[in-house]
Design a protein around this motif. Sequence first.
Motif, PDB file in Angstrom:
ATOM      1  N   MET A  46     -25.370 -35.407   9.693  1.00  0.00           N
ATOM      2  CA  MET A  46     -26.082 -34.748  10.771  1.00  0.00           C
ATOM      3  C   MET A  46     -26.119 -35.593  12.037  1.00  0.00           C
ATOM      4  SD  MET A  46     -26.361 -31.968   9.435  1.00  0.00           S
ATOM      5  CE  MET A  46     -26.825 -31.393  11.052  1.00  0.00           C
ATOM      6  N   GLY A  47     -26.111 -36.918  11.900  1.00  0.00           N
ATOM      7  CA  GLY A  47     -25.994 -37.743  13.088  1.00  0.00           C
ATOM      8  C   GLY A  47     -24.690 -37.488  13.813  1.00  0.00           C
ATOM      9  N   THR A  48     -23.612 -37.369  13.042  1.00  0.00           N
ATOM     10  CA  THR A  48     -22.291 -37.120  13.630  1.00  0.00           C
ATOM     11  C   THR A  48     -22.180 -35.716  14.194  1.00  0.00           C
ATOM     12  OG1 THR A  48     -21.265 -38.707  12.110  1.00  0.00           O
ATOM     13  CG2 THR A  48     -19.821 -37.066  13.131  1.00  0.00           C
ATOM     14  N   VAL A  49     -22.595 -34.721  13.405  1.00  0.00           N
ATOM     15  CA  VAL A  49     -22.482 -33.319  13.833  1.00  0.00           C
ATOM     16  C   VAL A  49     -23.291 -33.074  15.105  1.00  0.00           C
ATOM     17  CG1 VAL A  49     -23.202 -30.973  13.214  1.00  0.00           C
ATOM     18  CG2 VAL A  49     -21.900 -32.357  11.588  1.00  0.00           C
ATOM     19  N   ALA A  50     -24.530 -33.544  15.140  1.00  0.00           N
ATOM     20  CA  ALA A  50     -25.379 -33.313  16.312  1.00  0.00           C
ATOM     21  C   ALA A  50     -24.798 -33.980  17.548  1.00  0.00           C
ATOM     22  CB  ALA A  50     -26.793 -33.820  16.044  1.00  0.00           C
ATOM     23  N   ALA A  51     -24.255 -35.185  17.387  1.00  0.00           N
ATOM     24  CA  ALA A  51     -23.682 -35.884  18.538  1.00  0.00           C
ATOM     25  C   ALA A  51     -22.418 -35.187  19.037  1.00  0.00           C
ATOM     26  CB  ALA A  51     -23.373 -37.330  18.171  1.00  0.00           C
TER      27      ALA A  51
END
Length: 379
Positions: free
Chosen positions: A22-27
């Motif tokens: 989710m850190g990657t997807v949101a960014a």
Amino acid sequence: MRLAYPVLWSRLGREASQEQTMGTVAALARLGVDVTLILPRGPADRPLDAEAVRAWFGVRGDFGLVQRPSRWAGEHAVRSTLWMRQVLGDPALAGADLVYSRVPVMLAWPGPYPLPFATDLYRPWPDDWPWLRPFVRRTAGRRACLGYVLHSAFAARSYARAGVPEEKLLVAHNGVDPQWLKPRLARAEARAALGLPAARPIAVYAGRINRRKGLDQLLALADLRPETLFLLVGSEGDGAIESDAAPRPNVAIVAWQPPGRLAPYLYAADLLLIPASAAPLERHGTCVLPMKTFFYLAAARPILAPATPDTAELLKDGENALLVPPDRPEAAAAALDRILADAPLAARLAEQAAKTAATLSWDARAERIAAFLAERLAG
């Protein structure tokens, strides 16, 4: 760029793998990439939407989310293979430019590739399982495989040794959202807010609490330094480590904290701990450059960590951390003493940690990944 991102989990959890996803997807979404998460939904799973996922993980970003009825949620090899077979025929892929995921089965996908794909990986699978090397090499050689994105150079070298072309490997370290570190608190402010002793030395570990994390070494360190209070933040119940810690008066167990509420515990610390154990990397293979490293650096506190090949990529002994030989609690205790007794050293380590963290955000990671994918797609 339109990107479909299938995951193996069907329920919101506290695993580092979900946090990393989710850190990657949101960014990526904040960067302007059109991202759609694809989740399996079993008969007992509740409906989820993007807003619920954003709230649970404390992330910002306008990504989409679809759930598909499926019997194949979970990380078991057979289940993940069957789930990916379902995903690769899903209507959500119709307008996508590529499939991007953490699903390891894509290293040796047996079927056709309806779209270009890239895989986000953290473990050095070719070293862990040498029999996998021909499959990794063959998959990397296929036109549809854009490449592998690795969380560490330590892991990337494993794929290079297996024969993956350099142009298909990207090292993109994980990161932290600077918003999670706000407001910045002085040590005294954080301790007052948390009801912690103002003058006692405090060492903090923040992460999953179980035997696979090398926490036996941290408890051994606590036995050697009874005057220091050791906070272990991240408990999800009464496990083996919680039981081992209970009779130790200088060890306190704190429940798991969401990213947005973790920072005060880090700010309250005199130093932050990565257990000085070789087991997480060498025996269990589950902690390759652990996620807590990035939060620790951004918190700008002295770090005490093991001298292992993965952490050595970012943590430099005497510069932004003190590194000690794994599985030697006496060495860890001596390093702890140095940090507590030498205020200029502690200040220098903290300052350099903050400088290291300046380029280790989720947004910086997303920029590297998006540029890599765009270049590979164009090629």
